[in-house]
Every structure is written in C-alpha cells, then in structure tokens.
Design a protein around this motif. Sequence first.
Motif, short mmCIF file in Angstrom:
data_model
loop_
_atom_site.label_atom_id
_atom_site.label_comp_id
_atom_site.label_asym_id
_atom_site.label_seq_id
_atom_site.Cartn_x
_atom_site.Cartn_y
_atom_site.Cartn_z
N ARG A 91 46.91 48.25 32.58
CA ARG A 91 46.61 49.44 33.82
C ARG A 91 47.06 48.04 34.62
O ARG A 91 47.50 48.64 36.53
CB ARG A 91 46.34 50.13 33.78
N ILE A 92 46.42 47.27 34.46
CA ILE A 92 46.07 46.25 36.01
C ILE A 92 46.40 45.53 36.27
O ILE A 92 46.94 44.28 35.91
CB ILE A 92 44.21 45.71 36.03
N THR A 93 47.85 45.31 37.29
CA THR A 93 48.78 44.33 37.79
C THR A 93 48.68 43.20 38.11
O THR A 93 49.30 42.46 37.67
CB THR A 93 49.63 44.68 39.13
N GLY A 94 47.17 42.68 39.07
CA GLY A 94 47.08 41.46 39.15
C GLY A 94 45.86 41.74 40.12
O GLY A 94 45.15 42.38 40.14
N ASP A 95 45.05 40.20 41.28
CA ASP A 95 44.37 41.14 42.02
C ASP A 95 44.26 41.37 43.17
O ASP A 95 42.79 41.31 43.86
CB ASP A 95 43.88 39.15 42.43
N GLY B 169 39.81 46.24 40.08
CA GLY B 169 40.86 46.19 39.18
C GLY B 169 41.02 44.47 38.94
O GLY B 169 41.46 44.14 37.23
N GLY B 170 40.90 43.49 39.94
CA GLY B 170 41.32 42.17 39.23
C GLY B 170 40.97 41.66 38.38
O GLY B 170 40.49 40.73 38.02
N ARG B 171 39.09 41.25 38.92
CA ARG B 171 37.89 40.85 38.43
C ARG B 171 37.76 41.27 37.00
O ARG B 171 37.41 40.64 36.32
CB ARG B 171 36.40 41.16 39.28
N VAL C 162 31.50 35.00 35.26
CA VAL C 162 32.41 34.46 34.89
C VAL C 162 32.93 34.92 36.38
O VAL C 162 33.55 35.41 38.03
CB VAL C 162 33.42 34.81 34.51
N GLU C 163 33.07 33.43 37.15
CA GLU C 163 33.97 33.94 38.92
C GLU C 163 35.44 33.95 38.55
O GLU C 163 36.50 33.76 37.56
CB GLU C 163 34.92 31.97 39.07
N THR C 164 35.66 35.63 39.80
CA THR C 164 36.61 36.00 39.15
C THR C 164 37.13 36.07 40.84
O THR C 164 38.21 36.93 41.54
CB THR C 164 36.33 38.02 39.33
N GLY C 165 36.75 35.31 41.43
CA GLY C 165 37.48 35.12 42.93
C GLY C 165 37.26 35.15 43.94
O GLY C 165 36.37 36.26 43.70
N LEU C 166 37.13 34.75 45.94
CA LEU C 166 36.51 35.29 46.31
C LEU C 166 37.10 36.96 46.90
O LEU C 166 36.51 37.74 46.84
CB LEU C 166 37.27 34.30 47.38
N GLU C 167 38.47 36.44 47.65
CA GLU C 167 38.85 37.79 47.69
C GLU C 167 39.83 38.72 46.64
O GLU C 167 40.36 39.55 46.35
CB GLU C 167 39.80 37.49 48.52
#
Length: 257
Positions: A200-204, A108-110, A99-104
């Motif tokens: 409980r994780i707000t974002g990336d 928690g965001g991942r 799963v691509e979860t973003g470079l930066e």
Amino acid sequence: MKAVILAGGRGTRISEESHLRPKPMVEIGEKPILWHIMKIYAAHGITDFIICLGYRGYVIKEYFANYRLHAAHAVTFDHRTGSVDYEQGGGEPWRVTLVETGLETQTGGRLRRILPWVAQDECFCMTYGDGLANVDISASIAHHKAQGLLATVTTVAPAGRFGVIKTDGALVSDFSEKPAGDGTLINGGFFVLSPKVLDRITGDDSVWEREPLQSLADDRQLSAFNHTGFWQPMDTLRERDLLAGLWENGQAPWKIW
C-alpha cells in the motif's frame, strides 16, 4: 520475529541535539534512546532488528560496529597475533541489520525499502526511534494474530499539555495541572504488521501515517491494541530531560529487563 525501527528522520524539533547525531542516538542515561527501545523488544524475546537509516546514518553504523568494544569491561588487543578478546561481557544477543533508506525518504517509503528483509515473514513489529513505553509487546503480537487483520497499531491517550481551569462566574472553581487529557486515542507506535501492508506504500514520498494507514482503516484491516501504561515521545529537550530524570532516579517505567 523481527522489529523494524525507523531511525532516519532529521529530528528538527530537538535540533539542539540532532544537529550532531540522529535523534535515535540522543542519550538517556548514557545510552541512546535507540538502545532503550531495543531492550524493550529484547525483553519480549525479539532480538532480530532492522534499523532504517537516513540522516547521519553513519553515526548509528559506527555505534554498532564498535558496540562490543565500548560495552566490554575489559578488552585485550594482542598485537602479535592481531586478535582482540572481549572479556566480561561486551555485547547483546542481537542481530542488527542497518539499511540505508534515503535522506529525504518519508516514513512509508522507509518501510517499503526494507521489504526484502521481511517479505517472507508472517508479521513483524515496527516502531519509531524516539519514544519509550512499557507496552506489552507480547500481548500486542497475540492480539494481532487473534484479530487476523493486516495491521495493529498501539493506541495511547496522552496527558493534556496544559493545566485546565474551570470557572463559576468570576471565581475559579477547579484547577487541574496537566490532567489526563480528553480521552482521545492517538498513534503510539509499536505496530505489528503483515508484510502485505507494504504493497500500500507507493514510493519514497509516502507517509505511513496518511494514505497507507487510512486505506487499512477504510478496508477494516487495522486493529487497535490499547495501551494504558507509560508512554512518552522524545520530541523536545524538555521531554529528553524528563526521560533522563526518570532513568537516573531509578524510576523508568519502560525498564522491563
């Protein structure tokens, strides 16, 4: 049960290797450390993996796309029919979702981004893609279920980094080279989690090891599974060489398969 592996970070502290590939693809005995981690889980019957990609994620995609080809002892390509036959092995009994979860994206965001793949599960395992241990995964899952809390973290007491000298006046009375440490427990990875923790994780930008874990601790929803056996992260070339040496000498404590 599924195992989620964070494999998207840049690995800046081992940049000699990670400038070419993501740190989980750094090899220990001609196999990526990611493979070793997956073998640990598979030894406990967990063969359904979700790998969170980020930095140079295409390297991990290509590795699994060609896994059977490179692992097989013999391969027959029939150009008349277009068929490919893998003989004498060629794979593992694994299901691997990349799963691509973003470079930066932060840790928690991942985790938050893989919610669709675990939302219906009672619980799932999670670890980092850069550390090896002979953790009893089955026992940690049993512990998690017995505690009935939202999350379980495996705790370890790392060895001291430096030798310790005790003095008596101007004389050295004792010298210990890298003693067992001061007994302080740290996060050793190898979590067992309810999907509810992802709320409980707000974002990336959320770092799993900060607000989410702290909120679980504040709400008394985080249990500790203490591991006293082998545990070794791979943050530096020295640590990579240590792990490689253990593997090559047949002394790898994490090889439980």
